[in-house]
Scaffold this motif. Structure first.
Motif, short mmCIF file in Angstrom:
data_model
loop_
_atom_site.label_atom_id
_atom_site.label_comp_id
_atom_site.label_asym_id
_atom_site.label_seq_id
_atom_site.Cartn_x
_atom_site.Cartn_y
_atom_site.Cartn_z
N LEU A 184 -57.36 -15.70 42.78
CA LEU A 184 -56.91 -16.38 41.56
C LEU A 184 -55.40 -16.57 41.64
CD1 LEU A 184 -58.96 -14.33 38.91
CD2 LEU A 184 -59.53 -16.56 39.91
N ASN A 185 -54.96 -17.83 41.50
CA ASN A 185 -53.53 -18.16 41.60
C ASN A 185 -52.81 -17.93 40.27
OD1 ASN A 185 -53.06 -19.33 44.38
ND2 ASN A 185 -54.88 -20.48 43.74
N LEU A 186 -52.77 -16.67 39.85
CA LEU A 186 -52.24 -16.34 38.53
C LEU A 186 -50.80 -16.79 38.35
CD1 LEU A 186 -53.85 -12.81 38.41
CD2 LEU A 186 -54.57 -14.80 37.07
N GLY A 187 -49.95 -16.50 39.33
CA GLY A 187 -48.54 -16.85 39.21
C GLY A 187 -48.34 -18.34 39.06
N PHE A 188 -49.00 -19.11 39.90
CA PHE A 188 -48.84 -20.56 39.83
C PHE A 188 -49.34 -21.12 38.50
CE2 PHE A 188 -50.30 -24.88 40.19
CZ PHE A 188 -49.18 -25.51 40.70
N GLY A 191 -46.53 -14.75 47.92
CA GLY A 191 -47.98 -14.62 47.75
C GLY A 191 -48.42 -13.43 46.94
N GLN A 192 -47.48 -12.76 46.28
CA GLN A 192 -47.83 -11.52 45.58
C GLN A 192 -48.48 -11.76 44.22
OE1 GLN A 192 -47.46 -8.29 46.87
NE2 GLN A 192 -47.11 -9.50 48.72
N ALA A 193 -48.22 -12.92 43.62
CA ALA A 193 -48.67 -13.13 42.23
C ALA A 193 -50.11 -13.65 42.17
CB ALA A 193 -47.71 -14.06 41.51
N VAL A 194 -51.00 -12.97 42.90
CA VAL A 194 -52.42 -13.35 42.93
C VAL A 194 -53.27 -12.10 42.71
CG1 VAL A 194 -52.01 -15.26 44.54
CG2 VAL A 194 -52.63 -12.99 45.43
N LEU A 195 -54.53 -12.33 42.41
CA LEU A 195 -55.53 -11.25 42.43
C LEU A 195 -56.77 -11.82 43.11
CD1 LEU A 195 -55.38 -9.62 38.85
CD2 LEU A 195 -54.76 -8.54 41.04
N PRO A 196 -57.60 -10.96 43.69
CA PRO A 196 -58.89 -11.46 44.18
C PRO A 196 -59.75 -11.92 43.00
CG PRO A 196 -58.83 -9.06 44.26
CD PRO A 196 -57.45 -9.50 43.89
N THR A 197 -60.65 -12.87 43.22
CA THR A 197 -61.64 -13.16 42.17
C THR A 197 -62.48 -11.89 41.99
OG1 THR A 197 -63.15 -14.12 43.83
CG2 THR A 197 -61.75 -15.64 42.60
N PRO A 198 -62.95 -11.64 40.75
CA PRO A 198 -63.67 -10.38 40.50
C PRO A 198 -64.88 -10.22 41.44
CG PRO A 198 -63.04 -11.40 38.42
CD PRO A 198 -62.71 -12.39 39.50
N GLY A 199 -64.86 -9.14 42.17
CA GLY A 199 -65.94 -8.85 43.11
C GLY A 199 -65.69 -9.29 44.54
N ALA A 241 -51.04 -14.76 51.06
CA ALA A 241 -51.71 -14.61 49.77
C ALA A 241 -53.03 -13.85 49.93
CB ALA A 241 -51.96 -15.98 49.14
N LEU A 242 -53.78 -14.14 51.00
CA LEU A 242 -55.03 -13.42 51.24
C LEU A 242 -54.77 -11.93 51.47
CD1 LEU A 242 -56.74 -16.14 53.46
CD2 LEU A 242 -57.63 -15.29 51.27
N ASP A 243 -53.73 -11.64 52.23
CA ASP A 243 -53.36 -10.24 52.45
C ASP A 243 -52.97 -9.57 51.13
OD1 ASP A 243 -53.92 -10.15 55.13
OD2 ASP A 243 -51.86 -10.62 55.76
N ALA A 244 -52.17 -10.28 50.33
CA ALA A 244 -51.71 -9.71 49.06
C ALA A 244 -52.89 -9.39 48.14
CB ALA A 244 -50.74 -10.67 48.37
N ALA A 245 -53.94 -10.21 48.22
CA ALA A 245 -55.12 -10.00 47.38
C ALA A 245 -56.08 -8.99 47.99
CB ALA A 245 -55.83 -11.32 47.14
#
Lengths: 303, 303
Positions: A123-127, A152-160, A190-194
């Motif tokens: 999820l591109n939360l920061g953007f 790339g830090q301002a992201v989270l994985p999609t739930p699950g 970004a993938l690594d950050a998530a």
């Protein structure tokens, strides 16, 4: 479940009132007090048309649950394919159609699952937060380029997603990303950050400059399917499964493609879709395109 | 996949310009030509904040595919439960919590699947199209009452619903509806029109006046689970699974409830969610509620 709440029509009525009042002013040559428009009184705030989609995707428990449910189904499906392999991948062959689909062969290939990146595994939360609140004077391409180049830090994985990708790798299934980002380095960051990596450019990560025209991912999909038996794909846009969905056609025609007799059974059986009401080809169409003409209703006495 | 497109900020900037122009007019005492506001020139049209959600849910191939994928997972799960019964239903017992869930027993009961109606098994196309385009001077409650009382023809099943409910019934699983509609007759008419019936009030159909307070469906769920072994539930709002999700709490807290260690595994394994970014408890929260504070980003040089 139904309930009231914010009415879009109420806002439009407010705007219409402002506009007709402005029109009346310019026609009459007279200035009268304009309700709600003096700097001292609160202005009506236009609801950002993207806010509801963001509330849903990034904030709601419901979208969270749909994402988890999709990952659960995907891992179960791939687990079954690893135990009971089938001859065909889930990648449509060149020249196939949605009416007469043919799939690339799995013979002699190692199993893989292929995913889009943005709003599919992360999820591109920061953007998106910046898109709602940031300065209006920068256009999307420039803003998105800055985002791809960021840490790339301002992201989270999609739930699950994180647990699911770990499960797939534990089964011996290669996890491969096929994204329309331009920067492989940025995507890998970004993938690594998530917590979703590793993603190695040219091996398990393919970006737009790696092939294809425009948003079309087929060329890269075929390249991946030459080496791997693709047992599942995941995306938030139907172009993540085949470029055939994005051939010219109206809103209803595109929806009918997903419903086709040879296609409908693939959703949840090899092809897995993640929710995204924030951006993309799903957000198209005027009222008459979205709502079938034979399903209209108005209260008695109204047209 | 990413791409540009409509900018919410651009619309807000347009509105801000209109408002400050109106303000300037009222302060200056002078009338000047107002761009775009004379009746003869096209008015800027406020994007209805509900349009994007409707484009997604009612128009897109993506939402169609997610709906089919959810029905596929649900039918597979129920088929497995029928072949390999388990001791517990998927209905939380009175007094259970999301942290320590306890489920009602299945002992000696016939299997059933329990569904919400609106935007779960059927799409309210007529009502929603009217909501976008109809007269703005009628409030939601009156409009919705008229819709419940209508002939129910302006609906369609959610993609995949009709075949899925037929599959469940063919397995010997009772299909039961638990809706917050007020009219049982209206609900039964709409379900029949969508090809999803039969729904018999008090047996396979329960409406708001049948019990519970406000939107809470627990009382009716417990009543259904006294007679039936509920092997699966489907809904578009988490209140369709348990009233515990709707206890007081902020946006992030509600999302965290869906993520809880004892709850997360239920999505796609007994509890099945259908997409609805058009209305409901999922569409809540200001920017700071939706986006985690530790996932913020702005382009270099901007705050």
């Amino acid at each position: 479940m139904r309930r009231g709440g914010f009415s879009g029509r109420r806002w439009q009525a407010t705007l219409a009132a402002i506009l007709s009042l402005s029109a009346a002013l310019s026609l009459s040559g007279c200035v009268v007090a304009v309700g709600n428009t003096s700097p001292a009184s609160p202005s009506p705030v236009a609801p950002n048309p993207k806010l509801a989609g963001m509330q849903y995707l990034y904030g709601s428990a419901e979208a969270d649950a749909i994402s988890r449910q999709a990952w659960t189904a995907l891992v179960a499906y791939v687990g079954d394919r690893v135990k009971r392999p089938v001859a065909d991948s889930v990648v449509l062959a060149k020249g196939a159609t949605l009416e007469a689909p043919r799939f690339l062969s799995c013979a002699g290939k190692r199993p893989a699952a292929v995913f889009d990146v943005d709003e599919t595994v992360l999820l591109n939360l920061g953007f998106e937060q910046d898109d709602l609140t940031g300065r209006a004077d920068r256009a999307f391409p420039e803003r998105w380029r800055a985002w791809e180049a960021s840490d790339g830090q301002a992201v989270l994985p999609t739930p699950g997603a994180a647990a699911a990708l770990a499960d797939l790798r534990a089964m011996g299934v290669a996890v491969i990303f096929n994204t329309n980002r331009d920067s492989a380095d940025g995507a890998a960051r970004a993938l690594d950050a998530a917590g979703l990596g590793p993603a190695v450019h040219g091996d398990t990560l393919f970006v737009r400059p790696d092939g294809g025209t425009g948003d079309d991912k087929d060329t890269r999909r075929w390249r991946i399917a030459e080496r791997y038996c693709v047992v599942a794909m995941g995306g938030d846009q139907l172009g993540d499964f085949s470029g055939l969905f994005d051939r010219p056609g109206g809103v209803a025609e595109r929806r009918a493609r997903a419903d086709g007799p040879r296609i409908a059974a693939l959703w949840g059986r090899g092809w897995f879709v993640f929710p995204n009401p924030v951006y993309g080809k799903a957000l198209k169409g005027a009222v008459d395109d979205i709502f079938p003409a034979d399903r209209r209703w108005h209260p008695t006495g109204e047209q």
